[in-house]
Design an enzyme around this catalytic site. Sequence first.
Site, PDB file in Angstrom:
ATOM      1  N   GLY B  55      41.216  40.457  33.310  1.00  0.00           N
ATOM      2  CA  GLY B  55      40.262  40.567  34.398  1.00  0.00           C
ATOM      3  C   GLY B  55      40.149  39.277  35.193  1.00  0.00           C
ATOM      4  N   SER B  56      39.617  39.401  36.405  1.00  0.00           N
ATOM      5  CA  SER B  56      39.288  38.217  37.204  1.00  0.00           C
ATOM      6  C   SER B  56      37.917  37.681  36.777  1.00  0.00           C
ATOM      7  CB  SER B  56      39.278  38.571  38.685  1.00  0.00           C
ATOM      8  OG  SER B  56      40.589  38.865  39.112  1.00  0.00           O
ATOM      9  N   GLY B  57      37.568  36.510  37.288  1.00  0.00           N
ATOM     10  CA  GLY B  57      36.299  35.884  36.929  1.00  0.00           C
ATOM     11  C   GLY B  57      36.469  34.802  35.878  1.00  0.00           C
ATOM     12  N   HIS B  58      37.730  34.617  35.417  1.00  0.00           N
ATOM     13  CA  HIS B  58      38.005  33.606  34.392  1.00  0.00           C
ATOM     14  C   HIS B  58      38.788  32.426  34.963  1.00  0.00           C
ATOM     15  CE1 HIS B  58      36.557  36.430  31.467  1.00  0.00           C
ATOM     16  NE2 HIS B  58      37.465  37.328  31.791  1.00  0.00           N
ATOM     17  N   ASP B 111      42.342  46.458  28.313  1.00  0.00           N
ATOM     18  CA  ASP B 111      43.632  45.756  28.321  1.00  0.00           C
ATOM     19  C   ASP B 111      44.612  46.448  27.371  1.00  0.00           C
ATOM     20  OD1 ASP B 111      43.179  43.557  30.171  1.00  0.00           O
ATOM     21  OD2 ASP B 111      41.787  42.755  28.694  1.00  0.00           O
ATOM     22  N   HIS B 219      32.422  37.768  28.551  1.00  0.00           N
ATOM     23  CA  HIS B 219      31.886  38.655  29.581  1.00  0.00           C
ATOM     24  C   HIS B 219      30.405  38.905  29.331  1.00  0.00           C
ATOM     25  CE1 HIS B 219      36.141  39.663  28.703  1.00  0.00           C
ATOM     26  NE2 HIS B 219      36.257  39.486  30.009  1.00  0.00           N
TER      27      HIS B 219
END
Lengths: 341, 341
Positions: B55-58, B111, B219
Amino acid sequence: MKKMINNPDDVVEELVSGYVKAYPDYIRYSENHRRALIGKKRHKNRKVSVLIGGGSGHEPGFLGYVGQGMADGVAVGNIFASPSPIPIQTVTQEIHKGDGVLYIYGNYAGDLMNFEMASEMTEIEDDIKTTAVIGNDDLASSKDPTDRRGIAGELLVFKVAGAAADFGYDLETVTKLAQKANDSTRSMGIGLSPCYLPQTGKPSFDLEENEMEIGLGHHGEPGIEKTTIRSAKETTEVLMTNIFKEGIYEAGDDVVVLINGLGATSQMDLYIINNTVDDMLKSKQLNTHRTYVGDFITSMEMSGFSITLMKVDDELKKCIDHQVDCPNFTQIGGHDDDINK
Amino acid sequence: MKKMINNPDDVVEELVSGYVKAYPDYIRYSENHRRALIGKKRHKNRKVSVLIGGGSGHEPGFLGYVGQGMADGVAVGNIFASPSPIPIQTVTQEIHKGDGVLYIYGNYAGDLMNFEMASEMTEIEDDIKTTAVIGNDDLASSKDPTDRRGIAGELLVFKVAGAAADFGYDLETVTKLAQKANDSTRSMGIGLSPCYLPQTGKPSFDLEENEMEIGLGHHGEPGIEKTTIRSAKETTEVLMTNIFKEGIYEAGDDVVVLINGLGATSQMDLYIINNTVDDMLKSKQLNTHRTYVGDFITSMEMSGFSITLMKVDDELKKCIDHQVDCPNFTQIGGHDDDINK
């Protein structure tokens, strides 16, 4: 305020100690002063030494920029306060190899006083010649460039000075190149939320939940204007427009871009900002030679960012592209392959 | 919530676009999918390809770890959501050089489903052999290692896999080494304050002003315990004690240390934490082979950090020390000097 610290009075000692323990191949304490840190890697061609320094709270600045291709030593101040002259003198004595020492620091009253005093002391007591380049890239801090503060653009001045020293240039030439780097650099930033001083727990400035401050300094110094929060695009346009107004960047010029997060702004936001930076550079027919994005010179957990543009000719490009090996700033390539051999 | 973004629906497209514009020498879009990013630097000895994603945001994870010595491509998901199978398949097709592709991703339901589906698709449709190593270093997420989430320790698995691929090893060997890296790695973290999801503006979890959460996921998944905020030393002792309890680190072992900030925790705090990490390693007679400190795999502007220990033998040390050239993760030296030549 949520910090992960121990005794607030000990934050600087503990951060320096934790840093030295993390990178024992790169940096050591001077045996003569706990606020004088000496680099362990030095290019074999380097004659002139580079000394940087300033207050703590800007990690990985400034101690993170001691390493091969950058600075030879750093004098460490208290939180947002200049190092005193003694550790500056100590670093100077220990990094000097006979050909002089360049000091690079920001244009703040305390730094000016202490670095100048250290310079006199080393000249008289130690017979070491020093020069100085004083970072003043923050165009929002004054109309008069000589009154401007130094912010993230100092990183690029360190980079150029370190490369020039690695090239084996003499003190006059290294100083001239670092000064050219500084004169070719302008920055402007914004603040979204404050940092908290460890000893008082007090915020470094006040902003409402829907406000941002344009032109805010790295220690919470007031900016030009408090406004409601704007989009990344609108905010970036304000900053870039002001940078362009300085009149030093002309169509066809090559520039280095530095987007610096102040600590709590996410990397995501910094990359989003780069779209508008890139669009505006293209619209002005400026060529991006290299882009740096990250948290390079922070204000603890302050939220906000700054944009820096440095105009680069062939000489500065060669310095910017030179290989660097610091714990927090590493770059492969450039014009010299004998680093670490 | 103070973010510097534009339309909340566009954050992922804009962050990827800003990233590609920042590092055009390192990464490009696939022509076939906007969430499939392909590296431009590849070691001449590399046969096997390495694909990462999540995911994005990392940020700078995961796209920041595409580069020479690390991954060859990345599939990018929405905020905190797995990439779908199509971009994974697209990256696989474009980075494959005839000798197979290793997938490395975290142990999350989305994932697992999407990478397994992509693996089947590429095997059937494209005749490409893939293997997978699934990061599960977060010991706080379950007693059963097969149920554990992957957090910052994944960075070290990328590092080992990338080096093994650069050494010219075959798919089976690269996979075996990456799996050994994963099996030798344990992490545990804490959260101090949440991040805010761009589209809803909602915090990822709730904590009182004086609270911290031990074992919190990347998350905002719940941890083991909410407590009042403790000192850096006490907090680090809790994390290190739990890591030691895993029983995989014995006196005399060499370890790699990774102290990862989640986004808003200052670098100062991370270095302060390293003092206690170092003390506790010494007390257990563990030797620190190398220490990484920084914001490597973040949770946007979440405040908190994690500690990762990886036990390293000579084989893993050789991989960890190998040269790497990514925009956000660069390391000079190691056992191979022909990078970038």
